[in-house]
Design a protein around this motif. Structure first.
Motif, PDB file in Angstrom:
ATOM      1  N   ALA A   1      52.907  60.965 -42.074  1.00 51.55           N
ATOM      2  CA  ALA A   1      51.675  60.515 -41.937  1.00 51.55           C
ATOM      3  C   ALA A   1      51.045  60.190 -43.038  1.00 51.55           C
ATOM      4  O   ALA A   1      50.225  59.287 -43.287  1.00 51.55           O
ATOM      5  CB  ALA A   1      50.686  61.341 -41.436  1.00 51.55           C
ATOM      6  N   GLU A   2      51.570  60.581 -44.553  1.00 55.30           N
ATOM      7  CA  GLU A   2      51.264  60.078 -45.903  1.00 55.30           C
ATOM      8  C   GLU A   2      52.473  59.912 -46.672  1.00 55.30           C
ATOM      9  O   GLU A   2      53.341  60.419 -46.447  1.00 55.30           O
ATOM     10  CB  GLU A   2      50.324  61.343 -46.323  1.00 55.30           C
TER      11      GLU A   2
ATOM     12  N   PRO B   1      47.642  57.532 -46.978  1.00 60.96           N
ATOM     13  CA  PRO B   1      47.671  57.714 -45.403  1.00 60.96           C
ATOM     14  C   PRO B   1      48.479  56.530 -44.951  1.00 60.96           C
ATOM     15  O   PRO B   1      48.303  55.623 -45.471  1.00 60.96           O
ATOM     16  CB  PRO B   1      46.261  57.818 -44.718  1.00 60.96           C
ATOM     17  N   GLU B   2      49.235  56.779 -43.768  1.00 57.45           N
ATOM     18  CA  GLU B   2      49.855  55.642 -43.279  1.00 57.45           C
ATOM     19  C   GLU B   2      49.104  54.504 -42.775  1.00 57.45           C
ATOM     20  O   GLU B   2      49.568  53.463 -42.687  1.00 57.45           O
ATOM     21  CB  GLU B   2      50.629  56.316 -42.020  1.00 57.45           C
ATOM     22  N   THR B   3      47.739  54.941 -42.283  1.00 53.81           N
ATOM     23  CA  THR B   3      46.655  53.987 -41.928  1.00 53.81           C
ATOM     24  C   THR B   3      46.577  52.843 -42.814  1.00 53.81           C
ATOM     25  O   THR B   3      45.975  51.873 -42.526  1.00 53.81           O
ATOM     26  CB  THR B   3      45.738  54.530 -41.413  1.00 53.81           C
ATOM     27  N   GLU B   4      46.562  53.340 -44.330  1.00 51.83           N
ATOM     28  CA  GLU B   4      46.314  52.001 -45.270  1.00 51.83           C
ATOM     29  C   GLU B   4      47.318  51.192 -45.533  1.00 51.83           C
ATOM     30  O   GLU B   4      47.177  49.972 -46.379  1.00 51.83           O
ATOM     31  CB  GLU B   4      45.663  52.897 -46.586  1.00 51.83           C
TER      32      GLU B   4
ATOM     33  N   ALA C   1      50.093  48.208 -44.438  1.00 53.74           N
ATOM     34  CA  ALA C   1      50.124  47.296 -43.253  1.00 53.74           C
ATOM     35  C   ALA C   1      51.510  46.714 -43.587  1.00 53.74           C
ATOM     36  O   ALA C   1      51.987  46.648 -44.607  1.00 53.74           O
ATOM     37  CB  ALA C   1      49.204  46.082 -43.940  1.00 53.74           C
ATOM     38  N   TRP C   2      52.300  46.448 -42.195  1.00 53.69           N
ATOM     39  CA  TRP C   2      53.683  46.126 -42.130  1.00 53.69           C
ATOM     40  C   TRP C   2      53.677  44.759 -41.598  1.00 53.69           C
ATOM     41  O   TRP C   2      52.832  44.318 -40.854  1.00 53.69           O
ATOM     42  CB  TRP C   2      54.469  47.251 -41.226  1.00 53.69           C
TER      43      TRP C   2
ATOM     44  N   TYR D   1      49.706  47.024 -49.520  1.00 52.00           N
ATOM     45  CA  TYR D   1      48.841  48.081 -49.754  1.00 52.00           C
ATOM     46  C   TYR D   1      47.462  47.454 -50.489  1.00 52.00           C
ATOM     47  O   TYR D   1      47.924  46.909 -51.692  1.00 52.00           O
ATOM     48  CB  TYR D   1      49.454  49.232 -50.549  1.00 52.00           C
TER      49      TYR D   1
ATOM     50  N   SER E   1      41.235  50.547 -51.490  1.00 56.68           N
ATOM     51  CA  SER E   1      41.888  52.015 -51.013  1.00 56.68           C
ATOM     52  C   SER E   1      40.861  53.219 -51.287  1.00 56.68           C
ATOM     53  O   SER E   1      40.500  53.352 -52.386  1.00 56.68           O
ATOM     54  CB  SER E   1      43.236  52.228 -51.522  1.00 56.68           C
TER      55      SER E   1
ATOM     56  N   SER F   1      41.615  56.263 -50.827  1.00 57.44           N
ATOM     57  CA  SER F   1      42.452  57.485 -50.980  1.00 57.44           C
ATOM     58  C   SER F   1      42.856  57.546 -52.478  1.00 57.44           C
ATOM     59  O   SER F   1      43.308  58.471 -52.849  1.00 57.44           O
ATOM     60  CB  SER F   1      43.887  57.398 -50.082  1.00 57.44           C
TER      61      SER F   1
END
Length: 141
Positions: free
Chosen positions: A3-4, A14-17, A19-20, A44, A49, A51
């Motif tokens: 998840a990170e 975090p994986e939510t930040e 973009a793929w 990224y 960010s 984080s």
């Protein structure tokens, strides 16, 4: 998938930040490359960010200024024939690049005085070498 993404010390993203984007990869793969999107592009947003602590963010923006487009760092991985391996490669490369970017600056080198003995030995060797060369040239006069 974690998840990170661990970067350095206590810094994780975090994986939510992340973009793929996926696209077709160039290179070997036979007919597979014509029908599957195996190349992975990871983006990224360094500038935006939450984080990254502020001092790390400033250091990263300064050191990565040549690689950023509007504050976004993009890593492309297409060396493998599967999307999963390219995703992992892109994540590892992002972690490595960010880790180097937020690393503390190296300590200043304090120049030391050359010890007298080393200097004397160097000059003695130079004299000895000069004498050898001088002796060679006199012999043929």
């Amino acid at each position: 998938m974690p998840a990170e993404l661990h970067v350095r010390g206590s810094v994780s993203i975090p994986e939510t930040e992340l973009a793929w984007r996926f696209s077709r990869s160039s290179g070997p793969g036979g007919q597979n490359v014509n029908k599957t999107s195996t190349a992975a592009e990871l983006s990224y947003d360094v500038a935006g960010s939450p984080s990254l602590p502020e001092h790390y963010r400033q250091r990263a923006l300064e050191r990565l200024s040549g690689r950023l487009v509007r504050g976004v760092l993009t890593i492309r991985a297409e060396e493998y024939r599967s999307q999963a391996r390219n995703r992992d490669a892109a994540r590892e490369r992002l972690a490595s690049v960010l880790s180097d970017a937020i690393a503390p600056p190296p300590k200043k080198r304090v120049p030391k005085k050359v010890p007298r003995g080393i200097n004397e030995r160097r000059l003695e060797n130079k004299k000895r070498r000069a004498d050898v060369k001088r002796a060679r040239s006199r012999r043929w006069d």
